[in-house]
Design a protein around this motif. Structure first.
Motif, short mmCIF file in Angstrom:
data_model
loop_
_atom_site.label_atom_id
_atom_site.label_comp_id
_atom_site.label_asym_id
_atom_site.label_seq_id
_atom_site.Cartn_x
_atom_site.Cartn_y
_atom_site.Cartn_z
N LEU A 50 0.87 -1.18 0.00
CA LEU A 50 0.00 0.00 0.00
C LEU A 50 0.90 1.22 0.00
CD1 LEU A 50 -2.88 1.12 0.24
CD2 LEU A 50 -2.71 0.85 2.70
N PRO B 187 2.30 11.55 -1.66
CA PRO B 187 1.85 12.71 -0.90
C PRO B 187 1.75 13.97 -1.77
CG PRO B 187 3.72 11.63 0.17
CD PRO B 187 3.56 11.01 -1.17
N CYS C 156 0.56 14.32 -4.69
CA CYS C 156 -0.71 14.49 -5.40
C CYS C 156 -1.89 13.86 -4.66
CB CYS C 156 -0.62 13.94 -6.82
SG CYS C 156 0.11 12.32 -6.95
N GLY C 157 -1.62 13.14 -3.56
CA GLY C 157 -2.72 12.55 -2.80
C GLY C 157 -3.28 11.27 -3.38
N ASP C 158 -2.53 10.64 -4.30
CA ASP C 158 -2.97 9.38 -4.88
C ASP C 158 -2.62 8.22 -3.97
OD1 ASP C 158 -3.74 10.83 -7.03
OD2 ASP C 158 -2.20 10.10 -8.40
N VAL C 159 -3.44 7.17 -4.01
CA VAL C 159 -3.11 5.95 -3.27
C VAL C 159 -3.20 4.74 -4.19
CG1 VAL C 159 -3.55 6.50 -0.84
CG2 VAL C 159 -5.47 6.01 -2.35
N ARG D 149 -2.91 0.30 -4.15
CA ARG D 149 -2.72 -0.96 -3.44
C ARG D 149 -2.46 -2.05 -4.47
NH1 ARG D 149 -7.65 -2.36 -0.41
NH2 ARG D 149 -8.26 -3.16 -2.43
N LYS E 1 -5.61 -1.86 -6.93
CA LYS E 1 -6.64 -0.84 -6.87
C LYS E 1 -5.91 0.48 -6.71
CE LYS E 1 -11.34 -1.21 -5.80
NZ LYS E 1 -12.39 -1.77 -4.95
N PHE F 26 -6.28 4.73 -6.83
CA PHE F 26 -7.06 5.97 -6.94
C PHE F 26 -6.09 7.06 -7.31
CE2 PHE F 26 -9.49 3.21 -4.14
CZ PHE F 26 -10.73 3.24 -4.77
N GLU G 162 8.60 10.65 0.25
CA GLU G 162 8.54 10.61 1.71
C GLU G 162 7.82 9.33 2.10
OE1 GLU G 162 5.66 13.62 3.15
OE2 GLU G 162 6.09 14.69 1.31
N PRO H 170 1.62 4.24 7.28
CA PRO H 170 0.76 3.15 6.78
C PRO H 170 -0.69 3.28 7.23
CG PRO H 170 2.72 2.27 7.87
CD PRO H 170 2.74 3.75 8.07
N LEU I 198 -2.42 5.74 5.01
CA LEU I 198 -2.69 5.16 3.70
C LEU I 198 -3.88 4.20 3.75
CD1 LEU I 198 0.87 4.45 2.30
CD2 LEU I 198 -0.73 6.24 1.62
N MET I 199 -3.94 3.43 4.83
CA MET I 199 -5.05 2.49 4.99
C MET I 199 -6.37 3.25 5.10
SD MET I 199 -4.27 -0.94 5.96
CE MET I 199 -3.47 -1.07 7.55
N VAL J 248 -7.03 6.30 4.02
CA VAL J 248 -7.36 6.95 2.76
C VAL J 248 -7.87 5.93 1.74
CG1 VAL J 248 -6.44 8.27 0.80
CG2 VAL J 248 -5.74 8.84 3.13
N MET J 249 -7.22 4.76 1.72
CA MET J 249 -7.63 3.71 0.78
C MET J 249 -9.08 3.30 1.06
SD MET J 249 -5.94 2.10 -1.64
CE MET J 249 -6.77 1.14 -2.87
N ARG K 57 -11.41 6.03 -0.03
CA ARG K 57 -11.53 6.12 -1.49
C ARG K 57 -12.34 4.96 -2.05
NH1 ARG K 57 -8.03 9.90 -4.10
NH2 ARG K 57 -9.19 9.32 -5.94
N GLU K 58 -12.18 3.77 -1.45
CA GLU K 58 -12.97 2.62 -1.90
C GLU K 58 -14.45 2.85 -1.63
OE1 GLU K 58 -10.72 -0.65 -0.05
OE2 GLU K 58 -10.54 -1.46 -2.07
N GLU L 289 -17.39 3.08 -4.43
CA GLU L 289 -18.60 2.25 -4.43
C GLU L 289 -19.86 3.10 -4.43
OE1 GLU L 289 -17.94 -0.37 -1.10
OE2 GLU L 289 -16.18 -1.20 -2.12
N SER M 293 0.95 16.58 4.45
CA SER M 293 0.67 15.46 3.53
C SER M 293 -0.73 14.93 3.76
CB SER M 293 1.65 14.31 3.76
OG SER M 293 2.92 14.65 3.30
N LYS N 143 -3.23 16.90 2.14
CA LYS N 143 -3.27 16.70 0.69
C LYS N 143 -4.12 15.51 0.31
CE LYS N 143 1.17 17.59 0.02
NZ LYS N 143 2.49 17.50 -0.61
N TYR N 144 -3.98 14.42 1.08
CA TYR N 144 -4.82 13.25 0.79
C TYR N 144 -6.29 13.58 0.98
CZ TYR N 144 -0.79 10.13 0.54
OH TYR N 144 0.37 9.52 0.17
N ARG O 197 -7.45 15.79 -1.91
CA ARG O 197 -7.62 14.99 -3.13
C ARG O 197 -8.96 14.25 -3.08
NH1 ARG O 197 -8.52 13.65 -6.89
NH2 ARG O 197 -7.60 12.34 -8.51
#
Lengths: 150, 178
Positions: A31, A35, A37-40, A42, A60, A62, B85, B89, B92-93, B95-96, B99-100, B104, B156, B159-160, B163
């Motif tokens: 994962l 940072p 652009c804020g994209d993630v 997985r 996946k 985004f 950078e 984690p 990220l989890m 945000v993921m 976003r999911e 949906e 950061s 930013k997420y 976005r």
């Protein structure tokens, strides 16, 4: 700025979009995020623990078209490869294949980071299993085995 | 280029938007080409360059994320935008998952859920923002890099969230158009 045909093809028809069970000991999950652009993103791989060959890969993402195309391409590339071969993958190969412009190079870096971190996750899980199998802690013997049921 | 200096403002995160707005207007008026028609070409060019600089500084300071980055840069944390950078984690989890859930809701055309998610992320963003207001206010003028990196991490995070909220706007625009 125009996307290359290959980016558009992957973006419109991304391959291997989906999810694998991250609790499965033969699945490695990476994962990562950008940072800036804020994209993630997985990226997951299912590895045969006997042969170390990647049997399946899903992602996946985004983010922008280039990020999606980069991860789609990587999942396609690593299938059938050993994890050592997959580990050798370089973002420059993605840039070349997709014809990414300089401003989109970070998308390929993200995909490289994602596959490497997925491999690292798989290796860590396997080591933990080996440590458990060699009977470090006797008290865990009563716990049910976590074999994937398929 | 220090955008605070360009606009003659004291560097701070919790900037008074009214003050920023009026300072910007003042400078734009003073630098307007119509006021300098009689000046020599070299001076007109300088005025024009200055006007461009003022525009850029205004755009930077109006934006929470860019203003925070400008402040960090003034403190010596000039992290280039392309630099790698290591992201948290857990962030990220989170945000993921968000976003999911948004993806949906979009597929289901469930605008109520889209709005609920947007409200959740907006609240998270507001929390991080007020944390940054306090953290920047408490930051000593000669802050060490170790004091700056937690702030950079919070930027950061912003930013997420930003976005995510941009994506919400795109979904809402699309829904309105159809």
């Amino acid at each position: 700025m125009a996307y290359s045909d290959k980016v558009i093809e992957h973006y419109e028809h991304p391959l291997n979009v989906g999810t694998l069970d991250k609790e499965d000991p033969t699945v490695g999950t990476g994962l990562v995020g950008a940072p800036a652009c804020g994209d993630v993103m997985r990226l997951q791989i299912k590895v045969n623990p006997e042969t170390n060959v990647v049997e399946d890969a899903k992602f996946k993402t985004f983010g922008c078209g280039s990020a999606i195309a980069s991860s789609s391409l990587v999942t396609e590339w690593v299938k059938g490869k050993t994890i050592d071969e997959a580990m050798a993958l370089k973002n420059s190969q993605i840039v070349e294949e997709l014809n990414l412009p300089p401003v989109k190079i970070h998308c390929s870096v993200l995909a490289e980071d994602a596959i490497k971190s997925a491999i690292a996750d798989f290796r860590k899980k396997q080591e933990e299993r080996k440590a458990q199998a060699s009977g470090v802690a006797g008290s865990t013997a009563a716990q049910p085995s976590v074999q994937p049921q398929k | 280029m220090d955008p605070f200096a360009t606009l003659g403002l004291v560097p701070r995160f919790d900037l008074d938007q009214g003050e920023l707005e009026s300072r910007y207007r003042e400078l734009q008026k003073a630098l307007h080409p119509d006021k300098h028609t009689g000046a020599p070409a070299s001076q007109r060019r300088m005025t024009l360059n200055k006007a461009v600089e003022v525009n850029e500084a205004y755009r930077t300071l109006r934006d929470d994320i860019k203003r925070a980055q400008a402040l960090l840069a003034l403190h010596g944390n000039a992290q280039a935008s392309g630099e790698r950078e290591v992201a948290d984690p857990e962030l990220l989890m989170e945000v993921m998952e968000l976003r999911e859930a948004l993806g949906e809701a979009k597929v289901r055309r469930d605008l109520t859920e889209v709005k609920a998610l947007a409200a959740r992320v907006d609240a998270l963003r507001a929390g991080v923002r007020s944390g940054l207001v306090a953290a920047f206010a408490a930051l000593p003028a000669s802050a060490a890099a170790a004091q700056l990196s937690p702030l950079a991490a919070q930027v950061s995070r912003l930013k997420y969230y930003q976005r995510f909220l941009d994506e919400v706007s795109a979904i809402e625009d699309e829904a309105e158009a159809s």
